[in-house]
Design an enzyme around this catalytic site. Structure first.
Site, PDB file in Angstrom:
ATOM      1  NE  ARG A  36      -3.623  -2.359   0.091  1.00 55.26           N
ATOM      2  CZ  ARG A  36      -3.162  -3.503  -0.407  1.00 55.26           C
ATOM      3  NH1 ARG A  36      -2.008  -3.545  -1.058  1.00 55.26           N
ATOM      4  NH2 ARG A  36      -3.856  -4.605  -0.311  1.00 55.26           N
TER       5      ARG A  36
ATOM      6  CB  SER B  44      -8.862  -1.648   4.223  1.00 53.51           C
ATOM      7  OG  SER B  44      -9.248  -2.871   3.667  1.00 53.51           O
TER       8      SER B  44
ATOM      9  CD  GLU C  52      -5.947   1.362   2.355  1.00 49.67           C
ATOM     10  OE1 GLU C  52      -5.643   0.269   2.838  1.00 49.67           O
ATOM     11  OE2 GLU C  52      -6.754   1.487   1.414  1.00 49.67           O
TER      12      GLU C  52
HETATM   13  C1  FAD Z   1     -15.514  -0.503  -0.964  1.00 48.41           C
HETATM   14  C2  FAD Z   1     -14.033  -0.233  -1.170  1.00 48.41           C
HETATM   15  C3  FAD Z   1     -13.159  -1.304  -1.325  1.00 48.41           C
HETATM   16  C4  FAD Z   1     -11.795  -1.057  -1.527  1.00 48.41           C
HETATM   17  N1  FAD Z   1     -10.968  -2.149  -1.672  1.00 48.41           N
HETATM   18  C5  FAD Z   1      -9.646  -1.964  -1.873  1.00 48.41           C
HETATM   19  C6  FAD Z   1      -8.773  -3.084  -2.039  1.00 48.41           C
HETATM   20  O1  FAD Z   1      -9.203  -4.247  -2.033  1.00 48.41           O
HETATM   21  N2  FAD Z   1      -7.452  -2.838  -2.205  1.00 48.41           N
HETATM   22  C7  FAD Z   1      -6.953  -1.580  -2.242  1.00 48.41           C
HETATM   23  O2  FAD Z   1      -5.736  -1.427  -2.396  1.00 48.41           O
HETATM   24  N3  FAD Z   1      -7.741  -0.489  -2.098  1.00 48.41           N
HETATM   25  C8  FAD Z   1      -9.079  -0.650  -1.913  1.00 48.41           C
HETATM   26  N4  FAD Z   1      -9.904   0.441  -1.753  1.00 48.41           N
HETATM   27  C9  FAD Z   1      -9.326   1.781  -1.778  1.00 48.41           C
HETATM   28  C10 FAD Z   1      -9.434   2.499  -3.151  1.00 48.41           C
HETATM   29  O3  FAD Z   1     -10.393   1.891  -3.967  1.00 48.41           O
HETATM   30  C11 FAD Z   1      -8.112   2.543  -3.916  1.00 48.41           C
HETATM   31  O4  FAD Z   1      -7.109   3.139  -3.130  1.00 48.41           O
HETATM   32  C12 FAD Z   1      -8.215   3.292  -5.246  1.00 48.41           C
HETATM   33  O5  FAD Z   1      -7.036   3.134  -6.001  1.00 48.41           O
HETATM   34  C13 FAD Z   1      -8.490   4.787  -5.070  1.00 48.41           C
HETATM   35  O6  FAD Z   1      -8.793   5.325  -6.339  1.00 48.41           O
HETATM   36  P1  FAD Z   1      -9.516   6.713  -6.515  1.00 48.41           P
HETATM   37  O7  FAD Z   1      -9.490   7.053  -7.949  1.00 48.41           O
HETATM   38  O8  FAD Z   1     -10.849   6.664  -5.874  1.00 48.41           O
HETATM   39  O9  FAD Z   1      -8.533   7.671  -5.709  1.00 48.41           O
HETATM   40  P2  FAD Z   1      -8.903   8.916  -4.801  1.00 48.41           P
HETATM   41  O10 FAD Z   1      -9.593   8.418  -3.571  1.00 48.41           O
HETATM   42  O11 FAD Z   1      -9.574   9.960  -5.582  1.00 48.41           O
HETATM   43  O12 FAD Z   1      -7.456   9.423  -4.399  1.00 48.41           O
HETATM   44  C14 FAD Z   1      -6.626   8.665  -3.543  1.00 48.41           C
HETATM   45  C15 FAD Z   1      -5.263   9.381  -3.439  1.00 48.41           C
HETATM   46  O13 FAD Z   1      -4.597   9.309  -4.691  1.00 48.41           O
HETATM   47  C16 FAD Z   1      -4.351  10.628  -5.212  1.00 48.41           C
HETATM   48  N5  FAD Z   1      -4.605  10.544  -6.661  1.00 48.41           N
HETATM   49  C17 FAD Z   1      -5.736  10.129  -7.278  1.00 48.41           C
HETATM   50  N6  FAD Z   1      -5.574  10.142  -8.612  1.00 48.41           N
HETATM   51  C18 FAD Z   1      -4.322  10.593  -8.839  1.00 48.41           C
HETATM   52  C19 FAD Z   1      -3.553  10.849 -10.029  1.00 48.41           C
HETATM   53  N7  FAD Z   1      -4.049  10.633 -11.253  1.00 48.41           N
HETATM   54  N8  FAD Z   1      -2.292  11.341  -9.882  1.00 48.41           N
HETATM   55  C20 FAD Z   1      -1.773  11.565  -8.649  1.00 48.41           C
HETATM   56  N9  FAD Z   1      -2.445  11.347  -7.498  1.00 48.41           N
HETATM   57  C21 FAD Z   1      -3.698  10.858  -7.601  1.00 48.41           C
HETATM   58  C22 FAD Z   1      -5.316  11.542  -4.491  1.00 48.41           C
HETATM   59  O14 FAD Z   1      -4.817  12.867  -4.416  1.00 48.41           O
HETATM   60  C23 FAD Z   1      -5.391  10.870  -3.122  1.00 48.41           C
HETATM   61  O15 FAD Z   1      -4.289  11.235  -2.340  1.00 48.41           O
HETATM   62  C24 FAD Z   1     -11.282   0.255  -1.554  1.00 48.41           C
HETATM   63  C25 FAD Z   1     -12.168   1.325  -1.395  1.00 48.41           C
HETATM   64  C26 FAD Z   1     -13.531   1.094  -1.212  1.00 48.41           C
HETATM   65  C27 FAD Z   1     -14.474   2.257  -1.070  1.00 48.41           C
END
Ligand code: FAD
Length: 346
Positions: free
Chosen positions: A174, A246, A342
């Site tokens: 992570r 998580s 996280e």
């Molecule tokens: C129901 C649920 C289940 C999940 N299960 C998992 C799992 O099994 N495994 C896991 O690892 N994660 C899991 N996650 C967490 C999440 O889905 C991941 O971390 C995902 O990659 C976040 O993507 P996002 O586009 O929503 O990012 P955001 O939430 O929009 O951003 C997350 C971070 O990344 C940065 N960011 C976003 N896009 C960019 C970009 N293009 N360039 C630079 N920085 C950027 C943002 O500034 C922020 O700091 C889960 C979340 C939920 C709600």
């Protein structure tokens, strides 16, 4: 350099913009201004202008791993760059270039349609492709970093586009070099390397149990379906109840600390770590402190999985963080282990 004729239109600005529907915790948040990024070429002039004006900024993907405040000052860059294409294929690997705004789960489904198995264990993780490398998303024994060839990003320090190889990304549990340098890199494109050789990975307990009676050879579609079913049973759907998956990392401890804990708590759930340490199941630690299913005001701990904090409606970042620090305190008191949050606190 683009000629004026080929230059993309400037990023669309909305000011202010409510972000309740762009964060899976469902927190009320008003962004002072939001720019929709649909092409990487929009970034250099936008970042230059924001920095000249001394305005803060951050990137938002799907909002599934963030805790948003009531008011987000400065500029919020909504990452909406689309597009996915196979850019190279040989007998060993296929290279796939994907825009940072593409939905992660849709990409996984698309790779299977293209007969490019490999990402199926990561099905149904919410969010965008550009965010996937930030915390090196992982599930069911697979991490995205192992499939990334390189990343294209705008480096706001160098004010230039850069290419980061898999090695340069320093992927870990992570974690990545990108995560260690928040707001420095804006990921615009991820190039995946999918090996032609494929092997089913079902060693994680839930998947092994799901396929326990399976005698014939498995294919990637069956694993994709199984992962989706297991996740839908175990995790709350953010469309129904706000959550960020998580909420804490599984803490990694030295073998000696693990041995001392096992002596005191024989049922302790833990896994071997690649670095020879032990990864403790944070959900189990939280459950043992009696938090599973508990509700405090508008927030709570999900009844089926203690690692997930939920917004029962109307919660703020402060409500979520207050519950998180109560959990951290009690886990530390009982087990001597520090839990790390996280999601990014923006
Ligand atoms: C129901 C649920 C289940 C999940 N299960 C998992 C799992 O099994 N495994 C896991 O690892 N994660 C899991 N996650 C967490 C999440 O889905 C991941 O971390 C995902 O990659 C976040 O993507 P996002 O586009 O929503 O990012 P955001 O939430 O929009 O951003 C997350 C971070 O990344 C940065 N960011 C976003 N896009 C960019 C970009 N293009 N360039 C630079 N920085 C950027 C943002 O500034 C922020 O700091 C889960 C979340 C939920 C709600």
């Amino acid at each position: 350099m683009n000629s004026a004729k080929n230059a993309p239109p400037p990023a669309k600005l909305t000011a202010p913009m409510g972000l309740k529907h762009r964060n899976t915790l469902g927190l009320d948040c008003m962004a002072e201004s939001a720019y929709e990024i649909t092409a990487s070429d929009q970034l250099p002039s936008l970042i230059r202008t924001l920095e000249e004006q001394k305005r803060t900024w951050r990137v938002l993907g799907g909002g599934s791993n963030v805790i948003l405040p009531k008011q987000l000052d400065g500029a919020t860059l909504l990452m909406n760059i689309s597009g996915q294409e196979i850019i190279h294929a040989d007998e060993k690997n296929t290279l796939l270039a994907v825009g940072a705004g593409v939905n992660w789960h849709e990409l996984v489904a698309w790779t299977l349609e293209q007969d490019l198995p490999g990402l199926e264990n990561l099905a149904l993780i919410p969010g965008t492709v550009g965010a996937a490398p930030i915390q090196n998303i992982g599930a069911y024994g697979v991490e995205v970093g192992q499939y990334i060839d390189h990343i294209e990003a705008f480096d706001s320090v160098a004010q230039a586009f850069v290419t980061l190889s898999q090695e340069a990304c320093q992927f870990a549990y992570r974690d990545s070099y990108l995560k260690q340098h928040p707001t420095r890199f804006i990921v615009t494109k991820v190039v995946f390397q999918i090996p032609k050789a494929w092997q089913a990975r079902i060693h994680y307990a839930d998947l092994a149990k799901y396929f326990a009676d399976q005698e014939s050879k498995l294919n990637a579609e069956q694993i994709f379906t199984a992962v989706c079913k297991i996740r839908m049973q175990k995790l709350p759907d953010p469309k129904v109840i706000g959550n960020a998956g998580s909420f804490f990392h599984n803490p990694v401890v030295a073998q000696e600390q693990h041995a001392a804990l096992i002596a005191q708590f024989p049922d302790l759930v833990s896994y071997a770590d690649a670095m020879g340490k032990r990864k403790l199941a944070a959900g189990w630690l939280i459950d043992q402190c009696g938090f599973k299913g508990k509700q405090i005001g508008p927030v709570g701990v999900y009844e089926k999985q203690a690692l997930v904090l939920v917004n029962h409606g109307g919660a703020s970042a402060a409500d979520i963080l207050e519950l998180a620090s109560l959990i951290q305190y009690q886990v530390k008191e009982k087990f001597g282990v520090q839990l790390t949050i996280e999601p990014s606190i923006l």
